[in-house]
Design a protein around this motif. Sequence first.
Motif, short mmCIF file in Angstrom:
data_model
loop_
_atom_site.label_atom_id
_atom_site.label_comp_id
_atom_site.label_asym_id
_atom_site.label_seq_id
_atom_site.Cartn_x
_atom_site.Cartn_y
_atom_site.Cartn_z
N GLU A 458 0.85 -1.20 0.00
CA GLU A 458 0.00 0.00 0.00
C GLU A 458 0.89 1.25 0.00
O GLU A 458 1.94 1.29 0.64
CB GLU A 458 -0.90 -0.01 1.23
CG GLU A 458 -1.80 1.20 1.33
CD GLU A 458 -2.66 1.14 2.59
OE1 GLU A 458 -2.99 2.23 3.12
OE2 GLU A 458 -3.00 0.03 3.04
N MET A 459 0.43 2.29 -0.75
CA MET A 459 1.15 3.56 -0.74
C MET A 459 0.12 4.68 -0.80
O MET A 459 -0.80 4.67 -1.61
CB MET A 459 2.11 3.68 -1.92
CG MET A 459 2.96 4.95 -1.87
SD MET A 459 4.18 5.08 -3.21
CE MET A 459 3.10 5.46 -4.58
N GLU A 460 0.29 5.67 0.08
CA GLU A 460 -0.58 6.84 0.10
C GLU A 460 0.28 8.10 -0.04
O GLU A 460 1.40 8.16 0.44
CB GLU A 460 -1.37 6.90 1.41
CG GLU A 460 -2.36 5.76 1.60
CD GLU A 460 -3.16 5.92 2.87
OE1 GLU A 460 -3.12 7.03 3.46
OE2 GLU A 460 -3.82 4.95 3.28
N SER A 461 -0.29 9.11 -0.71
CA SER A 461 0.42 10.38 -0.85
C SER A 461 -0.59 11.52 -0.82
O SER A 461 -1.76 11.35 -1.17
CB SER A 461 1.20 10.43 -2.17
OG SER A 461 0.32 10.32 -3.27
N ALA A 462 -0.12 12.68 -0.38
CA ALA A 462 -0.93 13.90 -0.36
C ALA A 462 -0.07 15.05 -0.86
O ALA A 462 1.01 15.32 -0.32
CB ALA A 462 -1.44 14.18 1.05
N ILE A 463 -0.54 15.71 -1.90
CA ILE A 463 0.21 16.79 -2.55
C ILE A 463 -0.63 18.06 -2.48
O ILE A 463 -1.82 18.05 -2.81
CB ILE A 463 0.50 16.45 -4.02
CG1 ILE A 463 1.22 15.11 -4.14
CG2 ILE A 463 1.31 17.56 -4.68
CD1 ILE A 463 2.59 15.08 -3.55
N LEU A 464 -0.01 19.17 -2.10
CA LEU A 464 -0.68 20.47 -2.09
C LEU A 464 -0.15 21.29 -3.26
O LEU A 464 1.05 21.57 -3.35
CB LEU A 464 -0.42 21.21 -0.78
CG LEU A 464 -1.10 22.59 -0.67
CD1 LEU A 464 -2.62 22.45 -0.70
CD2 LEU A 464 -0.64 23.33 0.58
N ILE A 465 -1.06 21.67 -4.14
CA ILE A 465 -0.72 22.48 -5.33
C ILE A 465 -1.31 23.86 -5.13
O ILE A 465 -2.48 24.01 -4.75
CB ILE A 465 -1.29 21.84 -6.61
CG1 ILE A 465 -0.70 20.44 -6.83
CG2 ILE A 465 -1.01 22.73 -7.82
CD1 ILE A 465 -1.35 19.68 -7.96
#
Length: 542
Positions: A458-465
């Motif tokens: 499992e892999m999770e990511s959160a990116i703020l643009i």
Amino acid sequence: MALHPCISSAIAASIVALTPVLAQADTFTAQSVVTSATLYPTGGEVVRRARLQMPAGRHELHLPNIPAQSAQSFAQSVRAELTNAQLGPIRVRPDLQTTKENWAEPEAEARKLVADAKATLDQLKSQKAAAMDEVTAAQDGLDFLTRLKAPSGTAAIDLAQIAAMIREQSALAREAMAQAQARSNALNDSLNDAKAALDAAKIELARIADPDEARVTVSLSLDVPEDGEVSVDVIYPIQAAGWRPSYTAQLDTVTGDMQFERSVQVTQSTGEAWFDVTLSLSTDRPERSTDPSYLPPLIRRVFDPDDMRPMARSMAADTMMLEGAQMTADSMVPRGYGLNLMYDLPLEQTVYSSADEATEFAMSVLEFGPQMSVRAVPLFDETGYLMAAFQNTSGEMFLPGEVRLYRDGSFIGQTFSDSIGAGERAEFGFGPVDGIKVSRVIVDANEGDRGVIRKSNEMESAILISVENLTDRVWPIEVMDRVSVSEQEDLDIKWSSTQIPSEVASNDQRGILKWVFDLEANTIWTTQLTERLTWPDGQQLQ
């Protein structure tokens, strides 16, 4: 006005050069000059012409000093068209090479004739300009005298004297103006003669062969039915020439208009200058094959399974041969330019021989109302880039070529444009907009770990643009980013964004997201893009 002796000599020399020399009773020699040329992107075809008076009968006409790398190849491609004569056999032979010593002196003399002719023409132009200045000065004097008034209360006797003075001065001014105008008019014939002498001197300079350039003589057998002028056009292909399109796009970000200037760059290195030629540009490419590809039959075989291995090797060899042939055919497929076009330049042009320099000719200036936007790609860039999309409404195809880009009057660089068909939409980038700041950062988790959490399956990511508008105007913005794409059922991908994308497969590319919006001055737009990937235990993610 008498012409400069050098100019008179140049005119006489040009007349002699254009007059046939009777070597024998039926043999003539005449100089020919290039009068028109049709150029392709690579190569071209030229027409060189000779005119001369010939008596009735059968004659041999020699046209020497024609640039050609090989007499044999030239003979295979040359053709001739005649007026007032019938054409017989055509023969081509190499010209005798001139030594550097024998060539240098006539070349220097021809260059001096050109320089002297130009100096005389410039002197005559200056004299005419001076005469016209005198006409203007006399007219200014008349205008002043016409407006001149005596002061109020002037005695009658003084008024009479003033009136007499005005009449006298006016007469003198009119006489001066008439004399200056007469001098100006008298220079017209001399100017025309000087221009003709300069043209003749240029032709003479172009005629002289550099001994490093190969030349041939074309001999034609002619049957002339009656005494009169015979015109001979020699037509042949050339390799050392060509043209390419060039464009200049000027975008005004205030009015939203884009000016699109089309031009062509012409080169020729045949070894002679072309003076006052009719120039046509064709999009045809004669170097391409004139026939379609050969399609070989597909031969199938049956074989004994016991012989499979040798036969497999044979079939593999056949397959390699066919694939090789196919690759060769593919590499020779021409690039599509749409319908072939021909452009005729409106005026006669002069193109000098040079392998390094191109002569540029303007074609047209078009106006478009493009759709402007600032495109941001936060994954790679820290600022937005100004884009201008437009539709080609000119009714003509724009061929591939370099585009010089100007934004609000400033040069910002250049790009290469593929062909743009009539009615097709295209887009140019006009450089970064420094006032549009872009960022893309990984969001920190509450536990203090980084925003990318990865387990064995499992892999999770959160990116703020974010996009910030630091300018004083509203800009239409396009933000482009991406999420992962799966082609396997076992790899499950889920993503979300706090701002719903306008497109989730921009330009038909899976996983490419696009947000389109207007960004007010001094405001910030943000979205958080999250992604979760899961896959079976024991497998690895690529």
